[in-house]
Design a protein around this motif. Structure first.
Motif, PDB file in Angstrom:
ATOM      1  N   GLU A  45       0.871  -1.183   0.000  1.00 58.40           N
ATOM      2  CA  GLU A  45       0.000   0.000   0.000  1.00 58.40           C
ATOM      3  C   GLU A  45       0.905   1.230   0.000  1.00 58.40           C
ATOM      4  O   GLU A  45       1.577   1.532   0.981  1.00 58.40           O
ATOM      5  CB  GLU A  45      -0.882  -0.018   1.254  1.00 58.40           C
ATOM      6  N   TYR A  46       0.950   1.919  -1.139  1.00 58.48           N
ATOM      7  CA  TYR A  46       1.848   3.052  -1.320  1.00 58.48           C
ATOM      8  C   TYR A  46       1.037   4.222  -1.856  1.00 58.48           C
ATOM      9  O   TYR A  46       0.529   4.180  -2.969  1.00 58.48           O
ATOM     10  CB  TYR A  46       2.963   2.646  -2.297  1.00 58.48           C
ATOM     11  N   TYR A  47       0.889   5.258  -1.046  1.00 63.23           N
ATOM     12  CA  TYR A  47       0.054   6.412  -1.390  1.00 63.23           C
ATOM     13  C   TYR A  47      -1.345   5.969  -1.840  1.00 63.23           C
ATOM     14  O   TYR A  47      -1.830   6.355  -2.908  1.00 63.23           O
ATOM     15  CB  TYR A  47       0.709   7.306  -2.454  1.00 63.23           C
ATOM     16  N   LEU A  56       9.218  -0.924  -5.452  1.00 66.31           N
ATOM     17  CA  LEU A  56       9.669  -0.077  -4.351  1.00 66.31           C
ATOM     18  C   LEU A  56      11.014  -0.498  -3.776  1.00 66.31           C
ATOM     19  O   LEU A  56      11.532   0.174  -2.889  1.00 66.31           O
ATOM     20  CB  LEU A  56       8.627  -0.089  -3.221  1.00 66.31           C
ATOM     21  N   ASN A  76      10.042   3.670   3.260  1.00 65.89           N
ATOM     22  CA  ASN A  76       9.118   2.614   2.835  1.00 65.89           C
ATOM     23  C   ASN A  76       9.326   1.307   3.593  1.00 65.89           C
ATOM     24  O   ASN A  76       8.564   0.362   3.409  1.00 65.89           O
ATOM     25  CB  ASN A  76       9.267   2.344   1.328  1.00 65.89           C
ATOM     26  N   ILE A  79       6.138   0.152   5.632  1.00 67.96           N
ATOM     27  CA  ILE A  79       4.978  -0.294   4.847  1.00 67.96           C
ATOM     28  C   ILE A  79       5.273  -1.627   4.141  1.00 67.96           C
ATOM     29  O   ILE A  79       4.381  -2.455   3.984  1.00 67.96           O
ATOM     30  CB  ILE A  79       4.470   0.782   3.848  1.00 67.96           C
TER      31      ILE A  79
END
Length: 183
Positions: A45-47, A56, A76, A79
Motif C-alpha cells: 500500500e503506497y500512497y 519499491l 518505505n 509499509i
C-alpha cells in the motif's frame, strides 16, 4: 478458422498461457529455500495504491535461506514490512532500519504434505482448464467444418495438443514435488 495451422497456433497460444500461469504459480511456492519468485505477487500500500513490492525495492537472495529486500526509499521500510506480515507467506520479516531480511524456515513433514496436497489441486485446475479449452475448440471445429474427415483430423490435432500440454504441466508438478519431498 481457415486451416489447421491457424487452429493449432491459436489453441497452442492459449495453452501456453495456461502453462505459463501454472509454472508461475508453482514457482511461487515456498519450499524451504530462498526464492525471490515467492514475492512476485506481493503488493504494498503506497500512497493509497497497491504497488508491486519490486517497484519499491530491490529483492535478492543472499543464501539458500535468506532474502534481502532493500527499499529504494528508507521511509518505505515499515509499509513493506507490514505488507509482508499481512501477506501470510509464513515468514516473519526482520527490519534492521536499512533493509528487511526474510529467513526462510525449514519445512516440517506436515507442511510438506500440505503443500503437495495444494499442488495436486493446482495441477487438477490446470488440467481442467486445458480440457475445457479442448472442448471449446472441438465445438468450434464442428461449427466451422462440414467435411467429416477434416473435422476428425482437426479434433485429433486439438486432442494431441491437449495431451502434450497436460504432460508439460505434469512434469512441472513432478519436479516441484521432488523439491518438496526429496527422496
Amino acid at each position: 478458422m481457415k486451416n489447421n495451422n491457424f487452429l493449432l497456433k491459436e489453441i497452442k497460444d492459449k495453452m501456453n498461457k495456461i502453462l505459463y500461469y501454472y509454472k508461475n504459480k508453482m514457482s511461487q511456492i515456498r519450499i524451504g529455500k530462498a526464492n525471490t519468485e515467492m514475492l512476485d505477487d506481493m503488493t504494498v500500500e503506497y500512497y493509497k495504491k497497491k504497488v508491486p513490492l519490486y517497484h519499491l525495492s530491490s529483492i535478492e537472495v543472499i543464501n539458500s535461506k535468506t532474502i534481502l529486500i532493500k527499499p529504494w526509499e528508507k521511509n518505505n521500510l515499515s509499509i513493506i514490512e507490514k505488507s509482508i506480515i499481512k501477506s501470510n507467506i509464513g515468514i516473519i520479516p526482520i527490519n534492521n532500519g536499512k533493509f528487511i531480511k526474510l529467513v526462510i524456515p525449514s519445512l516440517t513433514e506436515e507442511r510438506r504434505k500440505e503443500i503437495i496436497k495444494r499442488n495436486n489441486l493446482k495441477l487438477e485446475k490446470a488440467k481442467i482448464s486445458l480440457r475445457n479449452l479442448r472442448k471449446d475448440y472441438k465445438k468450434k471445429i464442428m461449427k466451422e467444418f462440414s467435411e467429416k474427415d477434416l473435422m476428425e483430423k482437426y479434433k485429433k490435432d486439438v486432442h494431441e495438443a491437449t495431451k502434450e500440454y497436460i504432460y508439460k504441466i505434469e512434469k512441472i508438478f513432478e519436479k516441484k514435488n521432488q523439491e518438496i519431498l526429496p527422496t
